[in-house]
Write a protein that holds these residues in place. Structure first.
Motif, short mmCIF file in Angstrom:
data_model
loop_
_atom_site.label_atom_id
_atom_site.label_comp_id
_atom_site.label_asym_id
_atom_site.label_seq_id
_atom_site.Cartn_x
_atom_site.Cartn_y
_atom_site.Cartn_z
N GLY A 172 45.28 32.45 80.02
CA GLY A 172 46.66 31.69 80.49
C GLY A 172 47.20 32.85 81.60
O GLY A 172 46.35 33.31 82.38
N ASP A 173 48.35 33.06 81.70
CA ASP A 173 48.82 33.84 82.58
C ASP A 173 48.93 35.34 82.34
O ASP A 173 49.20 36.14 83.05
CB ASP A 173 50.48 33.37 83.04
CG ASP A 173 50.35 32.07 83.68
OD1 ASP A 173 49.66 31.59 84.19
OD2 ASP A 173 51.62 31.13 83.33
N ARG A 174 48.95 35.54 81.03
CA ARG A 174 49.07 37.12 80.57
C ARG A 174 47.74 37.75 81.09
O ARG A 174 46.60 37.32 81.16
CB ARG A 174 49.22 37.22 79.21
CG ARG A 174 50.34 36.57 78.50
CD ARG A 174 50.53 36.93 76.78
NE ARG A 174 51.87 36.45 76.49
CZ ARG A 174 52.62 37.25 76.35
NH1 ARG A 174 52.42 38.55 76.49
NH2 ARG A 174 53.81 36.96 75.95
N GLY A 232 47.71 29.12 71.55
CA GLY A 232 48.53 29.46 72.71
C GLY A 232 49.06 28.31 73.48
O GLY A 232 48.50 27.23 73.78
N GLU A 233 50.39 28.25 73.91
CA GLU A 233 51.13 27.04 74.30
C GLU A 233 50.50 26.68 75.56
O GLU A 233 50.79 25.70 76.31
CB GLU A 233 52.36 27.06 74.24
CG GLU A 233 53.23 28.16 74.76
CD GLU A 233 53.65 27.86 76.13
OE1 GLU A 233 53.74 26.72 76.60
OE2 GLU A 233 53.97 29.00 77.13
N GLN A 234 49.73 27.81 76.44
CA GLN A 234 49.33 27.34 77.63
C GLN A 234 47.83 27.16 77.62
O GLN A 234 47.09 27.21 78.65
CB GLN A 234 49.67 28.58 78.55
CG GLN A 234 50.99 28.79 79.06
CD GLN A 234 50.93 30.01 80.04
OE1 GLN A 234 50.05 30.76 80.05
NE2 GLN A 234 52.02 30.14 80.40
N TYR A 260 52.03 30.66 70.29
CA TYR A 260 52.43 31.94 71.00
C TYR A 260 52.60 31.30 72.57
O TYR A 260 51.80 30.79 73.36
CB TYR A 260 50.75 32.65 71.29
CG TYR A 260 50.37 33.33 70.05
CD1 TYR A 260 51.21 33.38 68.87
CD2 TYR A 260 49.71 34.61 70.39
CE1 TYR A 260 50.76 34.09 67.71
CE2 TYR A 260 49.18 35.32 68.97
CZ TYR A 260 49.82 35.12 67.90
OH TYR A 260 49.36 35.74 66.73
N GLU A 261 53.79 31.69 72.94
CA GLU A 261 54.46 31.11 74.18
C GLU A 261 53.94 31.93 75.27
O GLU A 261 53.45 33.24 75.09
CB GLU A 261 55.96 31.33 74.33
CG GLU A 261 56.58 30.25 73.15
CD GLU A 261 58.20 30.52 73.32
OE1 GLU A 261 58.52 31.10 74.31
OE2 GLU A 261 58.85 29.78 72.70
N GLY A 262 53.55 31.47 76.44
CA GLY A 262 52.90 32.24 77.56
C GLY A 262 51.55 32.40 77.36
O GLY A 262 51.28 33.58 77.96
N THR A 263 50.72 31.89 76.39
CA THR A 263 49.24 32.34 76.00
C THR A 263 48.71 31.08 76.17
O THR A 263 48.77 30.32 75.96
CB THR A 263 49.54 33.19 74.64
OG1 THR A 263 50.57 33.90 74.52
CG2 THR A 263 48.01 33.64 74.61
N GLU A 302 44.25 37.71 74.90
CA GLU A 302 45.65 38.10 75.67
C GLU A 302 46.95 38.84 74.76
O GLU A 302 47.61 39.56 75.31
CB GLU A 302 46.34 36.76 75.90
CG GLU A 302 45.50 35.89 77.07
CD GLU A 302 46.19 34.74 77.45
OE1 GLU A 302 47.40 34.97 78.01
OE2 GLU A 302 45.68 33.52 77.42
N GLN A 303 46.86 38.48 73.32
CA GLN A 303 47.63 39.25 72.62
C GLN A 303 47.14 39.74 71.54
O GLN A 303 47.32 39.47 70.17
CB GLN A 303 48.81 38.35 72.19
CG GLN A 303 49.74 37.82 73.17
CD GLN A 303 50.99 37.24 72.78
OE1 GLN A 303 52.01 38.14 72.38
NE2 GLN A 303 51.38 36.19 73.12
#
Length: 277
Positions: free
Chosen positions: A164-166, A216-218, A242-245, A252-253
């Motif tokens: 995603g964006d991360r 991941g919500e993305q 996981y928001e933004g993931t 990512e996390q």
């Protein structure tokens, strides 16, 4: 960070699988199962961060990375049989399974069929089904025409929707591209065909072990509804969003994923003491 050791396991009547091992003596065995075209390297960020309570094993599946490449045997049931044989070969009597993406399918088959060997199941961005996913339709078309050597641009396009964006460590992305390029075209095709032809909903039946679902919500491949199908099928399972993931939550996390796995395992071994949110 935890030191990673590289070893190999000769499966009974099967291929030799390289695997990474990391952790501390006495830690709960956790076996990580990667998805299509990946290898043990997919879990390097997690293995490096394991706490003293966990001992990690990450095998590279048949046909992938530097594992043996038999001519056939790439259905989910084949990978599941290899996973049980891996537990035998490494003398792991009972483990927590962590499956990522398509690797969650053989992991949940084993969790449902061998509850005596599996104490818990963690699913990281794992599909309930694949046949109804637009991103998978595009993947199937690109994989169908593959021949050796597999083109780098196809691999890079395959991996693009995973994040995603991360930011993800550039070194990890480059390593995973190289690992994907090791996979022969016929393994790409047969592994994906095996996932698409299997009744994936049926592989969710009969799972009685504690189960944690992380999504991941993305995620551009698997919608939230897909995760709900898993939650509805596995009694008592829990979802962490996981928001933004994106899809590859463990890339990512990694710190958060390791912490959530550790808390999940603590809750299994000492009910009522888990620090899970």
């Amino acid at each position: 960070m935890t030191v990673i050791s590289l070893k190999s396991a000769q499966l009974r009547d099967g291929p030799t699988l390289p695997y990474a091992e990391a952790g501390y003596p006495g830690g709960t065995p956790v076996v990580f199962v990667h998805g299509l075209a990946d290898s043990w390297w997919s879990f390097e960020p997690l293995l490096r961060r394991l706490p003293a309570s966990l001992y990690g094993y990450a095998p590279t599946q048949r046909g992938h990375g530097d594992a043996d490449r038999p001519a056939t045997g790439y259905a989910p049931e084949d990978f599941a049989a290899d996973l049980v044989a891996f537990l035998d070969a490494t003398d792991i009597p009972r483990a927590v399974l962590v499956g990522a993406a398509g690797g969650g399918v053989p992991a949940r088959i084993v969790a449902g069929s061998h509850p005596d060997r599996i104490s818990g199941l963690v699913l990281l961005g794992v599909p309930a089904t694949l046949a109804d996913k637009p991103a998978v339709d595009a993947m199937r078309e690109s994989v169908r025409g593959l021949s050796d050597p597999v083109p780098r641009d196809v691999v890079e396009a395959f991996m693009a929707p995973a994040v995603g964006d991360r930011p993800v460590a550039r070194g990890l992305v480059e390593t995973m591209v190289e690992e994907n390029l090791k996979v022969p075209a016929h393994v790409w095709k047969e592994t994906l065909d095996g996932l698409l032809q299997a009744d994936l909903r049926a592989t969710l039946a009969g799972i009685l072990v504690p189960t944690l679902v992380i999504w991941g919500e993305q995620d551009g491949i698997l919608p939230r509804e897909d995760q709900q199908t898993i939650l509805d099928a596995i009694h008592g399972s829990r979802l962490l969003t996981y928001e933004g993931t994106g899809h590859a939550v463990h890339w990512e996390q990694p710190e958060r994923v390791v912490a959530d796995i550790a808390a999940f395992v603590a809750g299994i071994e000492h009910p009522g003491t888990s620090a899970m949110p």
